[in-house]
Design a protein around this motif. Sequence first.
Motif, PDB file in Angstrom:
ATOM      1  N   GLN A  16      16.240   9.116  40.138  1.00 10.09           N
ATOM      2  CA  GLN A  16      15.564   9.981  41.116  1.00 10.09           C
ATOM      3  C   GLN A  16      15.358   9.259  42.440  1.00 10.09           C
ATOM      4  O   GLN A  16      15.367   9.882  43.501  1.00 10.09           O
ATOM      5  CB  GLN A  16      14.212  10.444  40.553  1.00 10.09           C
ATOM      6  CG  GLN A  16      14.357  11.345  39.340  1.00 10.09           C
ATOM      7  CD  GLN A  16      12.995  11.842  38.835  1.00 10.09           C
ATOM      8  OE1 GLN A  16      12.007  11.855  39.565  1.00 10.09           O
ATOM      9  NE2 GLN A  16      12.954  12.258  37.587  1.00 10.09           N
ATOM     10  N   THR A  17      15.109   7.967  42.379  1.00  7.87           N
ATOM     11  CA  THR A  17      14.892   7.177  43.600  1.00  7.87           C
ATOM     12  C   THR A  17      15.747   5.914  43.517  1.00  7.87           C
ATOM     13  O   THR A  17      15.245   4.846  43.168  1.00  7.87           O
ATOM     14  CB  THR A  17      13.398   6.805  43.760  1.00  7.87           C
ATOM     15  OG1 THR A  17      12.938   6.179  42.550  1.00  7.87           O
ATOM     16  CG2 THR A  17      12.543   8.027  44.033  1.00  7.87           C
ATOM     17  N   CYS A  21      11.258   1.813  43.431  1.00  5.59           N
ATOM     18  CA  CYS A  21      10.247   2.446  42.591  1.00  5.59           C
ATOM     19  C   CYS A  21       9.628   3.620  43.322  1.00  5.59           C
ATOM     20  O   CYS A  21       9.073   3.456  44.412  1.00  5.59           O
ATOM     21  CB  CYS A  21       9.171   1.425  42.220  1.00  5.59           C
ATOM     22  SG  CYS A  21       7.755   2.179  41.376  1.00  5.59           S
ATOM     23  N   GLY A  22       9.731   4.814  42.731  1.00  2.80           N
ATOM     24  CA  GLY A  22       9.221   6.019  43.372  1.00  2.80           C
ATOM     25  C   GLY A  22       7.733   5.938  43.663  1.00  2.80           C
ATOM     26  O   GLY A  22       7.277   6.333  44.735  1.00  2.80           O
ATOM     27  N   GLU A  23       6.960   5.441  42.708  1.00  5.46           N
ATOM     28  CA  GLU A  23       5.513   5.347  42.903  1.00  5.46           C
ATOM     29  C   GLU A  23       5.168   4.339  43.996  1.00  5.46           C
ATOM     30  O   GLU A  23       4.303   4.567  44.825  1.00  5.46           O
ATOM     31  CB  GLU A  23       4.827   4.951  41.586  1.00  5.46           C
ATOM     32  CG  GLU A  23       4.814   6.049  40.554  1.00  5.46           C
ATOM     33  CD  GLU A  23       4.064   7.287  41.029  1.00  5.46           C
ATOM     34  OE1 GLU A  23       2.969   7.137  41.597  1.00  5.46           O
ATOM     35  OE2 GLU A  23       4.602   8.392  40.848  1.00  5.46           O
ATOM     36  N   CYS A  37      14.022   5.235  33.734  1.00  5.85           N
ATOM     37  CA  CYS A  37      13.651   6.000  32.549  1.00  5.85           C
ATOM     38  C   CYS A  37      14.865   6.807  32.094  1.00  5.85           C
ATOM     39  O   CYS A  37      15.412   7.592  32.869  1.00  5.85           O
ATOM     40  CB  CYS A  37      12.483   6.931  32.842  1.00  5.85           C
ATOM     41  SG  CYS A  37      12.078   7.990  31.436  1.00  5.85           S
ATOM     42  N   CYS A  40      14.164  10.932  31.912  1.00  6.00           N
ATOM     43  CA  CYS A  40      13.970  11.809  33.066  1.00  6.00           C
ATOM     44  C   CYS A  40      14.549  11.257  34.368  1.00  6.00           C
ATOM     45  O   CYS A  40      14.585  11.962  35.364  1.00  6.00           O
ATOM     46  CB  CYS A  40      12.490  12.131  33.251  1.00  6.00           C
ATOM     47  SG  CYS A  40      11.514  10.747  33.857  1.00  6.00           S
ATOM     48  N   GLU A  42      13.381   8.786  36.252  1.00  2.00           N
ATOM     49  CA  GLU A  42      12.461   8.118  37.185  1.00  2.00           C
ATOM     50  C   GLU A  42      12.786   6.635  37.271  1.00  2.00           C
ATOM     51  O   GLU A  42      13.086   5.998  36.256  1.00  2.00           O
ATOM     52  CB  GLU A  42      11.000   8.275  36.722  1.00  2.00           C
ATOM     53  CG  GLU A  42      10.351   9.523  37.236  1.00  2.00           C
ATOM     54  CD  GLU A  42       8.821   9.463  37.159  1.00  2.00           C
ATOM     55  OE1 GLU A  42       8.243   8.372  37.171  1.00  2.00           O
ATOM     56  OE2 GLU A  42       8.230  10.552  37.077  1.00  2.00           O
ATOM     57  N   ASN A  44      11.133   3.095  38.136  1.00  2.54           N
ATOM     58  CA  ASN A  44       9.804   2.505  38.224  1.00  2.54           C
ATOM     59  C   ASN A  44       9.908   0.988  38.154  1.00  2.54           C
ATOM     60  O   ASN A  44      10.935   0.441  37.751  1.00  2.54           O
ATOM     61  CB  ASN A  44       8.926   3.017  37.069  1.00  2.54           C
ATOM     62  CG  ASN A  44       8.543   4.483  37.224  1.00  2.54           C
ATOM     63  OD1 ASN A  44       7.851   4.855  38.156  1.00  2.54           O
ATOM     64  ND2 ASN A  44       9.029   5.315  36.318  1.00  2.54           N
ATOM     65  N   HIS A  57       4.418   4.891  33.447  1.00  2.00           N
ATOM     66  CA  HIS A  57       5.193   6.116  33.207  1.00  2.00           C
ATOM     67  C   HIS A  57       5.341   6.376  31.715  1.00  2.00           C
ATOM     68  O   HIS A  57       5.233   7.516  31.265  1.00  2.00           O
ATOM     69  CB  HIS A  57       6.570   5.996  33.867  1.00  2.00           C
ATOM     70  CG  HIS A  57       7.448   7.183  33.620  1.00  2.00           C
ATOM     71  ND1 HIS A  57       7.156   8.441  34.104  1.00  2.00           N
ATOM     72  CD2 HIS A  57       8.609   7.314  32.910  1.00  2.00           C
ATOM     73  CE1 HIS A  57       8.103   9.296  33.701  1.00  2.00           C
ATOM     74  NE2 HIS A  57       8.986   8.636  32.988  1.00  2.00           N
ATOM     75  N   SER A  61       4.034   9.764  30.150  1.00  2.00           N
ATOM     76  CA  SER A  61       5.048  10.746  29.784  1.00  2.00           C
ATOM     77  C   SER A  61       5.462  10.670  28.325  1.00  2.00           C
ATOM     78  O   SER A  61       5.972  11.635  27.770  1.00  2.00           O
ATOM     79  CB  SER A  61       6.296  10.528  30.652  1.00  2.00           C
ATOM     80  OG  SER A  61       6.907   9.294  30.287  1.00  2.00           O
TER      81      SER A  61
END
Length: 88
Positions: A16-17, A21-23, A37, A40, A42, A44, A57, A61
């Motif tokens: 996704q990113t 790390c998206g967060e 991950c 999904c 993600e 991180n 996460h 999740s």
Amino acid sequence: MSACTHRDQIADVEPQTPTGCGECMKTGGTWVHLRLCLSCGEVNCCDSSPGRHATEHFHASGHPLVQSFQPGEDWIWCYVDEVTVEPS
Ligand SMILES: [Zn+2]
Ligand SMILES: [Zn+2]
Ligand SMILES: [Zn+2]
């Protein structure tokens, strides 16, 4: 041999990113290493990073498997079984 029973939760994910790390990017944080991950997609940061968002996460999740998102590394870690899993 690994004792992981969660391989069926590996999805065909797109990061996704891909750049970090998206967060951490939301909050302006920094990371050391990245984990993807496999449920999904993600991205991180690892437990050596201040945010430890990959572990966070997992707790949030329940997604058990992360793959190293470092260049040249493809090992997979299962948070539930606490074992490394050979990529297939
Ligand atoms: Zn497992
Ligand atoms: Zn992070
Ligand atoms: Zn996930």
